[in-house]
Design a protein around this motif. Structure first.
Motif, mmCIF file in Angstrom:
data_model
loop_
_atom_site.group_PDB
_atom_site.id
_atom_site.type_symbol
_atom_site.label_atom_id
_atom_site.label_comp_id
_atom_site.label_asym_id
_atom_site.label_seq_id
_atom_site.Cartn_x
_atom_site.Cartn_y
_atom_site.Cartn_z
ATOM 1 N N SER B 95 0.705 -1.189 0.145
ATOM 2 C CA SER B 95 -0.057 0.058 -0.015
ATOM 3 C C SER B 95 1.085 1.256 0.190
ATOM 4 O O SER B 95 1.910 1.180 0.257
ATOM 5 N N VAL B 96 0.332 2.335 -0.195
ATOM 6 C CA VAL B 96 1.074 3.644 -0.167
ATOM 7 C C VAL B 96 1.668 3.857 1.053
ATOM 8 O O VAL B 96 2.826 4.348 1.307
ATOM 9 N N PHE B 97 0.710 3.470 2.023
ATOM 10 C CA PHE B 97 1.121 3.773 3.450
ATOM 11 C C PHE B 97 2.609 2.856 3.654
ATOM 12 O O PHE B 97 3.648 3.363 4.362
ATOM 13 N N GLN B 98 2.732 1.586 3.283
ATOM 14 C CA GLN B 98 3.775 0.710 3.395
ATOM 15 C C GLN B 98 4.952 1.181 2.946
ATOM 16 O O GLN B 98 6.050 1.133 3.160
ATOM 17 N N LEU B 99 4.639 2.126 1.508
ATOM 18 C CA LEU B 99 5.847 2.380 0.685
ATOM 19 C C LEU B 99 6.162 3.639 1.463
ATOM 20 O O LEU B 99 7.575 3.707 1.485
ATOM 21 N N GLY B 100 5.352 4.185 2.108
ATOM 22 C CA GLY B 100 5.947 5.666 2.860
ATOM 23 C C GLY B 100 6.889 5.344 3.941
ATOM 24 O O GLY B 100 7.737 5.886 4.369
ATOM 25 N N ILE B 101 6.473 4.019 4.829
ATOM 26 C CA ILE B 101 7.300 3.483 5.878
ATOM 27 C C ILE B 101 8.552 2.973 5.085
ATOM 28 O O ILE B 101 9.788 3.295 5.653
ATOM 29 N N TYR B 102 8.577 2.368 4.091
ATOM 30 C CA TYR B 102 9.693 1.885 3.373
ATOM 31 C C TYR B 102 10.845 2.961 3.149
ATOM 32 O O TYR B 102 11.805 3.010 3.597
ATOM 33 N N LEU B 103 10.215 4.115 2.704
ATOM 34 C CA LEU B 103 11.074 5.092 2.087
ATOM 35 C C LEU B 103 11.524 6.045 3.337
ATOM 36 O O LEU B 103 12.666 6.353 3.310
ATOM 37 N N PHE B 104 10.501 6.122 4.513
ATOM 38 C CA PHE B 104 11.065 7.014 5.626
ATOM 39 C C PHE B 104 12.029 6.146 6.292
ATOM 40 O O PHE B 104 13.082 7.068 6.853
ATOM 41 N N PHE B 105 12.161 4.871 6.480
ATOM 42 C CA PHE B 105 13.129 4.009 7.054
ATOM 43 C C PHE B 105 14.205 4.359 6.519
ATOM 44 O O PHE B 105 15.392 4.410 7.233
ATOM 45 N N VAL B 107 15.358 7.031 4.552
ATOM 46 C CA VAL B 107 15.639 8.402 5.124
ATOM 47 C C VAL B 107 16.247 8.469 6.148
ATOM 48 O O VAL B 107 17.286 9.073 6.616
ATOM 49 N N PHE B 108 15.491 7.731 7.323
ATOM 50 C CA PHE B 108 15.868 7.977 8.876
ATOM 51 C C PHE B 108 17.236 7.413 8.960
ATOM 52 O O PHE B 108 18.088 8.142 9.735
ATOM 53 N N ILE B 109 17.706 6.330 8.382
ATOM 54 C CA ILE B 109 18.951 5.797 8.454
ATOM 55 C C ILE B 109 19.892 6.653 8.108
ATOM 56 O O ILE B 109 21.206 6.724 8.738
ATOM 57 N N ILE B 110 19.667 7.065 6.868
ATOM 58 C CA ILE B 110 20.672 7.985 6.277
ATOM 59 C C ILE B 110 20.825 9.294 7.259
ATOM 60 O O ILE B 110 22.081 9.467 7.570
ATOM 61 N N MET B 111 19.735 9.827 7.914
ATOM 62 C CA MET B 111 19.986 10.768 8.822
ATOM 63 C C MET B 111 20.542 10.379 10.181
ATOM 64 O O MET B 111 21.271 11.246 10.702
ATOM 65 N N ILE B 112 20.290 9.137 10.477
ATOM 66 C CA ILE B 112 20.735 8.619 11.727
ATOM 67 C C ILE B 112 22.646 9.024 11.694
ATOM 68 O O ILE B 112 23.309 9.319 12.751
ATOM 69 N N PHE B 113 22.821 8.621 10.351
ATOM 70 C CA PHE B 113 24.364 8.707 10.312
ATOM 71 C C PHE B 113 24.942 10.146 9.951
ATOM 72 O O PHE B 113 25.998 10.436 10.579
ATOM 73 N N SER B 114 24.259 10.732 9.154
ATOM 74 C CA SER B 114 24.647 12.205 8.636
ATOM 75 C C SER B 114 24.684 13.242 9.542
ATOM 76 O O SER B 114 25.389 14.070 9.899
ATOM 77 N N ILE B 115 23.321 13.249 10.297
ATOM 78 C CA ILE B 115 23.005 14.457 11.217
ATOM 79 C C ILE B 115 23.945 14.421 12.283
ATOM 80 O O ILE B 115 24.810 15.549 12.557
ATOM 81 N N LEU B 158 16.044 20.798 10.945
ATOM 82 C CA LEU B 158 16.313 19.508 10.365
ATOM 83 C C LEU B 158 15.053 18.731 10.575
ATOM 84 O O LEU B 158 14.732 17.895 9.711
ATOM 85 N N LEU B 159 14.193 18.620 11.596
ATOM 86 C CA LEU B 159 12.745 18.321 11.746
ATOM 87 C C LEU B 159 12.001 18.613 10.698
ATOM 88 O O LEU B 159 11.234 17.774 10.093
ATOM 89 N N PHE B 160 12.013 19.745 10.209
ATOM 90 C CA PHE B 160 11.298 20.375 9.237
ATOM 91 C C PHE B 160 11.626 19.788 7.834
ATOM 92 O O PHE B 160 10.620 19.293 7.110
ATOM 93 N N GLU B 161 12.648 19.546 7.887
ATOM 94 C CA GLU B 161 13.354 18.902 6.401
ATOM 95 C C GLU B 161 12.805 17.559 6.324
ATOM 96 O O GLU B 161 12.273 17.033 5.434
ATOM 97 N N VAL B 162 13.143 16.924 7.590
ATOM 98 C CA VAL B 162 12.623 15.380 7.641
ATOM 99 C C VAL B 162 11.109 15.189 7.082
ATOM 100 O O VAL B 162 10.840 14.303 6.564
ATOM 101 N N PHE B 163 10.194 16.114 7.819
ATOM 102 C CA PHE B 163 8.930 15.991 7.879
ATOM 103 C C PHE B 163 8.438 16.323 6.434
ATOM 104 O O PHE B 163 7.550 15.520 5.703
ATOM 105 N N TRP B 164 9.190 17.016 5.629
ATOM 106 C CA TRP B 164 8.684 17.443 4.295
ATOM 107 C C TRP B 164 9.061 16.611 3.506
ATOM 108 O O TRP B 164 8.502 16.243 2.222
ATOM 109 N N CYS B 165 10.438 15.934 3.586
ATOM 110 C CA CYS B 165 10.989 14.883 2.646
ATOM 111 C C CYS B 165 9.703 13.686 2.829
ATOM 112 O O CYS B 165 9.559 13.323 1.729
#
Lengths: 256, 423
Positions: B95-105, B107-115, B158-165
């Motif tokens: 579902s689109v929701f599952q895909l959202g989680i898939y992508l968010f995860f 992005v989240f991992i990339i941020m965990i390392f980069s931020i 950064l939170l704003f960026e994550v939310f919008w991305c």
């Protein structure tokens, strides 16, 4: 016994380039009724609208006008949440380019649809092994797609399409990247699935030999269905000659 | 193998696709952190917002907007490069929701390392930045100061960026059909930006009149005002004048020179594909130079403007190199065909160098003309030091030159091996 409608297209039109100067009508009010257990093939010259038609019938693309019903449900009115579940329960896709994920092993590629449906680990393993054994790719399960041959990759794509036991297989030029031996092996598999397990198949091809495995043929030209042939009591050879006739009559028009 | 594991496997095995996204997040974090730490320094006496008597608030808005544009572009590159993967997952029943989680995860991992890494580098850079600018502007203050407000402001952005991305990614999945995702590699296209409909001559005049006026100006605020006219000229030169000039030259003079014909053709294509990014970079160079000189009498504000200039140049150079790299990947077949047509490796190198020299030459020189005249004017009147002039030139030249060499390197990597072996 009354046959059950599995896929109905009601006057579907597809227009590309809306909002630009380059409007192009790829399909014009095309209708089709496909019954459960049918093996329908779509043929036609390049640019006739074959892939557009199959994409619009199978939720891959959205028609500009008209309605599509799959297993009695109108596709366009479904919410985004419903459509994922619907694809999982009803449709299996196979493409010319295989469309496997290079970063996943063959096992993982086949397991993707089951993973998304939260099927438990034991069942995933069992079902992946069962379908891989059936298609003869069990020995490749630990490999990556780039370590397999074209024929093996297409079998894996078929495994992925079949692992959810879909009602319809949608295949767009499934043999386009295969040699003739592998092509006929794949089509024999399709035929077996269709005849023994009752899976409905909707396939696009430009090859008359491949098309001769189907039970019904739609010939598309310039965005409309030009003619339809039913195999009925014909042998595969007779059916093949009929398909060749249609294709050659199209070519004959060039000299008239 | 759950959805999250699938997402992790994909991220791990496609690390190269995540590098640009990671780098953009890293640099953005470093710049935003360093920027706010300067602004919130107690010695700076700056109040962001309506009580700001300096020029820092508009600079802050400008830097934040540019940083966000870079992050959103990087996010767009990342997601659109995953079009095939996303479409396969959708076809498999997600579902689109599952895909959202898939992508968010992912992005989240990339941020965990980069931020955190960005924050750490930003923190380590504090004394370096403070001492560098202190020596430039004779500014006295603590070299090692970290404001709490810096962390809050950086965190909020950064939170704003994550939310919008995440929201944009979800929107991409909802609005795109499987078919369009499978066939489109990139969704970035800013070439449709429309500007004023002037004649070619007017655009050229708009570009050349401000530098002539700059020679006689004595008020540093006026540089900024006249530069705005110049920006219209630059827009027209890139959008209209240059493409038409290339076409005319190809038709008339380059027909007998295959290297020039092809080099100009590729340059034309680059302008069209990278138009939006070019404009943002050229505009930033000119405006931030003008703002820096306008605020010279407020050393700390000028320091903030200079730091913003450095940040924007590095971020935009990185984005342009990445975009060029993506375009080059699509040209592999062109070079194979050139090889079949009988082009030698030497000729192919000449084509590549001509295209890249023209592309980066225009990015460098269009604003550089303005900067040289403005800074010479100020230098003659002893309003800036030679050291300051050199810093501005280095900020302008170094990122562009590095981008040129990286692009050449990327370009050479796509030349088919068959051509190299024939050598």
């Amino acid at each position: 016994m009354e046959r059950k409608e599995i896929l109905v297209a009601d006057k579907i039109t597809k227009i590309y380039g809306i909002g630009t100067k380059n409007l192009f009508e790829a399909l014009h009010e095309v209708s089709l009724t496909m019954y459960e257990g049918e093996f329908v093939c779509i043929m036609g010259p390049s640019g006739a609208g074959k892939s557009t038609f199959i994409n619009n019938l199978s939720t891959i693309d959205i028609p500009t006008k008209g309605k599509v019903f799959i297993n009695g449900t109108e596709v366009r009115v479904m919410s985004e949440g419903q459509i994922g579940k619907f694809r999982y329960e009803n449709l299996g896709f196979i493409f010319q380019e295989f469309n496997l994920l290079d970063s996943l092993t063959i096992f993982e590629n086949i397991a993707v649809p089951l993973t998304l449906a939260n099927v438990n680990k034991e069942e995933i393993t069992q079902r992946v092994h069962d379908v891989a054994k059936k298609l003869g790719v069990e020995q490749t399960l630990d490999k990556f797609p780039n370590e397999c041959s074209g024929g093996q990759r297409q079998r894996v794509a078929i495994c992925r399409a079949l692992v959810t036991n879909p009602k319809i297989i949608i295949a767009d030029e499934p043999t386009g990247n295969l040699d003739s031996k592998n092509s006929h092996e794949i089509l024999s598999l399709f035929k077996e699935l269709n005849e023994k397990e009752g899976v409905s198949i909707l396939m696009v091809t430009h090859d008359a030999k491949i098309a001769s495995y189907s039970t019904k043929l739609l010939y598309i030209k310039d965005g409309i269905i030009d003619c339809t042939i039913e195999r009925e009591g014909l042998s595969q050879k007779e059916y093949f000659y009929k398909i060749v006739d249609i294709n050659s009559s199209e070519s004959q028009e060039l000299f008239e | 193998m759950g959805l999250i594991r699938l997402s992790l496997i994909s991220l791990k095995k496609d690390l190269s696709k995540s590098m640009f996204y990671f780098l953009t997040f890293l640099l953005t974090t470093i710049f935003i952190f360093s920027f706010f730490n300067l602004v919130f320094h107690p010695g700076a006496n700056i109040n962001l917002g309506k009580d700001d008597g300096t020029f820092v608030t508009p600079i802050a808005v400008f830097v934040i907007v540019i940083a966000m544009v870079c992050v959103f572009l990087a996010n767009n590159f990342y997601v659109s490069h995953k079009g095939k993967e996303i479409s396969i997952i959708l076809m498999s029943g997600a579902s689109v929701f599952q895909l959202g989680i898939y992508l968010f995860f992912q992005v989240f991992i990339i941020m965990i390392f980069s931020i955190p890494l960005g924050l750490l580098i930003g923190y380590l850079l504090i004394p370096f930045i403070n001492s560098l600018f202190a020596s430039t502007f004779l500014y006295q203050g603590s070299l090692f100061y970290l404001s709490k407000q810096t962390l809050v402001a950086t965190g909020a952005i950064l939170l704003f960026e994550v939310f919008w991305c995440s929201l944009l990614n979800l929107g991409y999945c909802v609005r795109s059909t499987i078919n369009s995702m499978m066939n489109e590699e990139s969704k970035i296209d800013l070439s449709g930006i429309k500007g004023p409909k002037f004649s070619h001559r007017l655009f050229i005049l708009c570009y050349f009149i401000p530098p002539v006026i700059f020679l006689f100006l004595k008020d540093s605020m006026s540089f900024l005002l006249f530069a705005l006219i110049g920006i219209i000229g630059i827009f027209g030169i890139i959008k209209k004048v240059l493409p038409d000039w290339i076409e005319k030259r190809q038709k008339n003079e380059s027909l007998q020179d295959s290297v020039q014909l092809l080099g100009l053709g590729f340059f034309h294509s680059d302008i069209q594909k990278v138009f939006g990014l070019m404009i943002i970079m050229l505009l930033s160079s000119i405006l931030l130079t003008c703002v820096t000189v306008y605020t010279l009498k407020q050393p700390l504000v000028s320091m903030v403007a200079l730091m913003s200039y450095i940040s924007v140049m590095i971020l935009m150079s990185l984005t342009i190199v990445f975009k060029i790299g993506m375009e080059l990947n699509k040209r592999k077949k062109n070079f194979q065909n050139l090889c079949y047509l009988g082009f030698s490796l030497k000729q192919i190198h000449q084509i590549i160098h001509l295209e890249m020299k023209l592309f980066y030459g225009f990015i460098l020189l269009l604003p550089f003309v303005y900067q040289v005249i403005i800074l010479l004017n100020l230098l003659i009147r002893s309003e800036v030091t030679l050291y300051f002039v050199m810093i501005i030139f280095i900020i302008q030249i170094v990122p562009v030159v590095i981008s040129y060499f990286i692009s050449i390197y990327l370009y050479k990597a796509i030349i088919p091996k068959s051509i190299i072996e024939k050598r």
